[in-house]
Scaffold this active site. Sequence first.
Site, PDB file in Angstrom:
ATOM      1  N   LEU A   1      50.087  38.782  42.882  1.00  0.00           N
ATOM      2  CA  LEU A   1      49.445  38.688  41.570  1.00  0.00           C
ATOM      3  C   LEU A   1      50.467  39.120  40.526  1.00  0.00           C
ATOM      4  O   LEU A   1      51.085  40.183  40.660  1.00  0.00           O
ATOM      5  CB  LEU A   1      48.220  39.613  41.496  1.00  0.00           C
ATOM      6  CG  LEU A   1      46.948  39.163  42.207  1.00  0.00           C
ATOM      7  CD1 LEU A   1      45.882  40.248  42.105  1.00  0.00           C
ATOM      8  CD2 LEU A   1      46.419  37.863  41.613  1.00  0.00           C
ATOM      9  N   ASP A   2      50.663  38.304  39.506  1.00  0.00           N
ATOM     10  CA  ASP A   2      51.586  38.661  38.433  1.00  0.00           C
ATOM     11  C   ASP A   2      51.091  39.900  37.691  1.00  0.00           C
ATOM     12  O   ASP A   2      49.911  40.253  37.781  1.00  0.00           O
ATOM     13  CB  ASP A   2      51.733  37.493  37.458  1.00  0.00           C
ATOM     14  CG  ASP A   2      52.461  36.315  38.079  1.00  0.00           C
ATOM     15  OD1 ASP A   2      53.187  36.523  39.063  1.00  0.00           O
ATOM     16  OD2 ASP A   2      52.289  35.184  37.585  1.00  0.00           O
ATOM     17  N   PRO A   3      51.989  40.572  36.945  1.00  0.00           N
ATOM     18  CA  PRO A   3      51.567  41.778  36.212  1.00  0.00           C
ATOM     19  C   PRO A   3      50.334  41.578  35.343  1.00  0.00           C
ATOM     20  O   PRO A   3      49.467  42.447  35.274  1.00  0.00           O
ATOM     21  CB  PRO A   3      52.807  42.109  35.370  1.00  0.00           C
ATOM     22  CG  PRO A   3      53.946  41.621  36.197  1.00  0.00           C
ATOM     23  CD  PRO A   3      53.443  40.338  36.835  1.00  0.00           C
TER      24      PRO A   3
END
Length: 343
Positions: free
Chosen positions: A77-79
């Site tokens: 999951l991206d930031p």
Amino acid sequence: MPKVAVPLLPLSGLFAVSKPSGPTSMSVLEDIKQLLAKSRLFVEPAKLENRLQGREKTFDRGKRRKDTIKIGQGGTLDPLADGVLVVGVGKGTKRLNEFLDCVKEYRTTALLGCETDSYDCDGVRVRVAPWRHVTKEAVETMLDGFRGEIYQTPPIFSALKMDGKPLYEYARKGIPLPRPIDKRKVTVHSLEIIDWKGSDHDFRWPEKALTAEEKMAMEKALDSVGDSPVIQDQHEEDTSHPPAAFVLSMKVSGGTYVRSIVHDLGHALGSAAHVVTLTRSRQGRFTLDPEHGEKDKGCVPWGVFRKALEDEGEPDEDGWKEWEREVLDHLEVVEGNKKQNGQ
């Protein structure tokens, strides 16, 4: 000694954590690893004793310590994104591949009138476009074209490689693409608008925008393969009223770009759009809302790990710290017997 012992320690298994927005998936994993590496749940007694007493063997720099706990994730999951992050421990890491192609569910907030290089609010503005003509009914009608099997083109500013070079290098340096970006066939099982926020929100377009030179470089990269990017602003910015936003809920196959759905939907609406919030609410059998199905498995709240990283606290009457109890309650054991009642 705990009153109720967990058999066949140390354990291997799978569990999910509810990742917050902000940190990277890797940093969340590293934080969790600090705790797991000190727990008898996942470390053999002799190795744990050596570790806690500072008697671990040292190895040459660059070589992986043989007794380091194995931990991995079943899909980054991206930031910006929050939600379900599947974690594998020990032999559980060998089961993580099954979560890459599984069905996933997301909730995302789209902000109209602006598209960005990353297709989300962490990027920079590529162009702005009219948005006042877009209504909830228009969005609902346009969603029909994004359901079922569709083809998606990854963004040119992504890290996907073409001939060994990340796509974003072509875009930033104005290097002609050697061929069109391959489209990916994905399946959108369901796609609904669940909230029309209109202008009643606090979201804003990114302040930073592509320069004229950067836009020319992007045009040069895409023109080489026959694409005609529309990257010119189509109207003057109007900051007196926040642009409209809406929330989508979707169930999709593995490999689906949620950001691309929002980006392409913006174009289909005669506007532009980018993602400002993104929540993965389900990944396979792990979900934020486990009460909806008997086979669903919930997530360990991130706050449990964050609290333990500051102070693990005292063990309970069975000898488990709070975070260990939470992991046991959510763990899908891959090796060893399942935990017994009262654990």
